[in-house]
Scaffold this motif. Structure first.
Motif, mmCIF file in Angstrom:
data_model
loop_
_atom_site.group_PDB
_atom_site.id
_atom_site.type_symbol
_atom_site.label_atom_id
_atom_site.label_comp_id
_atom_site.label_asym_id
_atom_site.label_seq_id
_atom_site.Cartn_x
_atom_site.Cartn_y
_atom_site.Cartn_z
ATOM 1 N N VAL A 1 -5.294 -2.112 1.231
ATOM 2 C CA VAL A 1 -4.694 -1.231 0.229
ATOM 3 C C VAL A 1 -4.771 -1.897 -1.138
ATOM 4 O O VAL A 1 -4.976 -3.105 -1.245
ATOM 5 N N ILE A 2 -4.586 -1.091 -2.165
ATOM 6 C CA ILE A 2 -4.370 -1.591 -3.519
ATOM 7 C C ILE A 2 -2.878 -1.406 -3.763
ATOM 8 O O ILE A 2 -2.397 -0.275 -3.813
ATOM 9 N N PRO A 3 -2.120 -2.496 -3.871
ATOM 10 C CA PRO A 3 -0.661 -2.393 -3.860
ATOM 11 C C PRO A 3 -0.050 -1.687 -5.072
ATOM 12 O O PRO A 3 1.032 -1.119 -4.969
ATOM 13 N N TYR A 4 -0.721 -1.738 -6.202
ATOM 14 C CA TYR A 4 -0.204 -1.079 -7.401
ATOM 15 C C TYR A 4 -1.344 -0.924 -8.400
ATOM 16 O O TYR A 4 -2.343 -1.645 -8.346
ATOM 17 N N GLU A 5 -1.183 0.018 -9.300
ATOM 18 C CA GLU A 5 -2.175 0.261 -10.349
ATOM 19 C C GLU A 5 -2.345 -1.005 -11.174
ATOM 20 O O GLU A 5 -1.376 -1.645 -11.566
ATOM 21 N N GLY A 6 -3.573 -1.394 -11.405
ATOM 22 C CA GLY A 6 -3.857 -2.584 -12.182
ATOM 23 C C GLY A 6 -4.143 -3.818 -11.340
ATOM 24 O O GLY A 6 -4.615 -4.825 -11.861
ATOM 25 N N HIS A 7 -3.856 -3.749 -10.053
ATOM 26 C CA HIS A 7 -4.170 -4.882 -9.174
ATOM 27 C C HIS A 7 -5.679 -4.952 -9.021
ATOM 28 O O HIS A 7 -6.349 -3.941 -8.906
ATOM 29 N N GLU A 8 -6.235 -6.142 -9.012
ATOM 30 C CA GLU A 8 -7.684 -6.307 -9.068
ATOM 31 C C GLU A 8 -8.318 -6.598 -7.720
ATOM 32 O O GLU A 8 -9.247 -7.385 -7.609
ATOM 33 N N GLY A 9 -7.840 -5.945 -6.682
ATOM 34 C CA GLY A 9 -8.469 -6.122 -5.379
ATOM 35 C C GLY A 9 -7.617 -5.544 -4.266
ATOM 36 O O GLY A 9 -6.573 -4.949 -4.497
ATOM 37 N N PHE A 10 -8.123 -5.716 -3.062
ATOM 38 C CA PHE A 10 -7.427 -5.239 -1.875
ATOM 39 C C PHE A 10 -6.492 -6.319 -1.348
ATOM 40 O O PHE A 10 -6.786 -7.516 -1.455
ATOM 41 N N VAL A 11 -5.391 -5.889 -0.779
ATOM 42 C CA VAL A 11 -4.514 -6.773 -0.019
ATOM 43 C C VAL A 11 -4.357 -6.165 1.360
ATOM 44 O O VAL A 11 -4.590 -4.974 1.567
ATOM 45 N N THR A 12 -3.960 -6.990 2.302
ATOM 46 C CA THR A 12 -3.753 -6.497 3.658
ATOM 47 C C THR A 12 -2.287 -6.165 3.868
ATOM 48 O O THR A 12 -1.396 -6.801 3.299
ATOM 49 N N LEU A 13 -2.087 -5.165 4.693
ATOM 50 C CA LEU A 13 -0.745 -4.720 5.045
ATOM 51 C C LEU A 13 -0.769 -4.410 6.536
ATOM 52 O O LEU A 13 -1.597 -3.617 6.986
ATOM 53 N N SER A 14 0.086 -5.044 7.294
ATOM 54 C CA SER A 14 0.078 -4.840 8.741
ATOM 55 C C SER A 14 0.893 -3.609 9.113
ATOM 56 O O SER A 14 1.800 -3.193 8.385
ATOM 57 N N GLU A 15 0.559 -3.051 10.256
ATOM 58 C CA GLU A 15 1.283 -1.868 10.712
ATOM 59 C C GLU A 15 2.752 -2.181 10.991
ATOM 60 O O GLU A 15 3.602 -1.314 10.833
#
Length: 105
Positions: A28-42
């Protein structure tokens, strides 16, 4: 597909899904302006919109395991640069998303 991270109020769009030891992980992209993907577990999130759009492709990762990935991140293997938080990769990803939106209008 939209997920909501526990403790947050704003859902985020999912751009990739893969599994580690049977646990589903989202890119996911956690917020507008973040410069990449981060992982989020179920286990740390809740699916608020389960619809997986037809922009996802099924492919294999480097370990030969299945993953679903948005075509804009898959093309030219942009995913690697997005995971590394490369600002130029994010600009290109947004450009690709924008071109998709403009063709669907």
């Amino acid at each position: 597909m939209l997920v909501l991270e526990k403790g947050y109020e704003t859902p985020v769009e999912v751009y990739g899904i893969y599994w580690i030891d049977g646990e589903r992980i989202y890119w996911v992209i956690p917020y507008e302006g973040h410069e990449g993907f981060v992982t989020l577990s179920e286990k740390d999130s809740e699916v608020v919109d389960p619809e997986i759009k037809d922009v996802f492709i099924l492919r294999k990762n480097d370990a030969d395991e299945d993953l679903f990935l948005h075509w804009a991140a898959d093309k030219d293997n942009l995913i690697y640069d997005l995971v590394d938080h490369d600002p130029e990769a994010m600009k290109e990803f947004k450009r690709r998303l924008s071109s998709l939106k403009n063709t669907s209008d």
